[in-house]
Scaffold this active site. Structure first.
Site, mmCIF file in Angstrom:
data_model
loop_
_atom_site.group_PDB
_atom_site.id
_atom_site.type_symbol
_atom_site.label_atom_id
_atom_site.label_comp_id
_atom_site.label_asym_id
_atom_site.label_seq_id
_atom_site.Cartn_x
_atom_site.Cartn_y
_atom_site.Cartn_z
ATOM 1 N N CYS A 50 0.833 -1.213 0.000
ATOM 2 C CA CYS A 50 0.000 0.000 0.000
ATOM 3 C C CYS A 50 0.868 1.264 0.000
ATOM 4 C CB CYS A 50 -0.905 -0.057 1.230
ATOM 5 S SG CYS A 50 -1.693 1.491 1.681
ATOM 6 N N CYS A 110 0.188 3.663 2.903
ATOM 7 C CA CYS A 110 0.709 3.063 4.141
ATOM 8 C C CYS A 110 2.204 3.338 4.269
ATOM 9 C CB CYS A 110 0.472 1.553 4.162
ATOM 10 S SG CYS A 110 -1.262 1.065 4.115
#
Length: 140
Positions: free
Chosen positions: A67, A70
């Site tokens: 991600c 993230c």
């Protein structure tokens, strides 16, 4: 066969040593009244429950290695762990799908703030450091 037994004995001994080290670190942190200065990686419900019960305020970062947001949030999470009274826990949603589902995580990153062992706030997507710090301050 005796070789297998020796290897298992060594594994058990190392496991006990690691557990003793971890327990010692946890005890020191609690004795100081301070949360860990680094994010704690959590695997499973028991570890998350233990972490949220141990500290007054815990920011849980549900993330995935693949991600992008993230990855952008990683330095923010590390800074918060280092410089606030809140503990920071990280949960890999790919390795902990049931735990993520339990908290209704449908997108990453998802941040869940716990206060006194209970989830009190949930945010989905990238949040800036100031927003997260303000939220932690409300519950500290």
């Amino acid at each position: 066969m005796s070789g297998d037994s020796t290897i298992e004995d060594i594994r058990e001994q190392k496991k006990k040593e690691l557990q003793n080290q971890t327990e010692g670190e946890t005890t020191d942190a609690v004795a100081d009244g301070a949360a860990p200065a680094d994010p704690v990686y959590v695997n499973g419900v028991d570890e998350l429950t233990s972490t949220t019960d141990e500290y007054d305020v815990v920011l849980v970062d549900f993330y995935a290695d693949w991600c992008g947001p993230c990855q952008m949030l990683e330095p923010v999470v590390e800074s918060i762990a280092e410089s606030t009274d809140a503990a920071v826990a990280k949960v890999d949603v790919d390795a902990n799908q049931q735990l993520a589902a339990q908290f209704g995580v449908q997108g990453v990153p998802t941040m869940v703030l716990f206060a006194d062992g209970e989830p009190v706030e949930q945010m989905v997507g990238f949040e800036d450091e100031g927003t997260l710090r303000s939220l932690i301050q409300q519950y500290s």
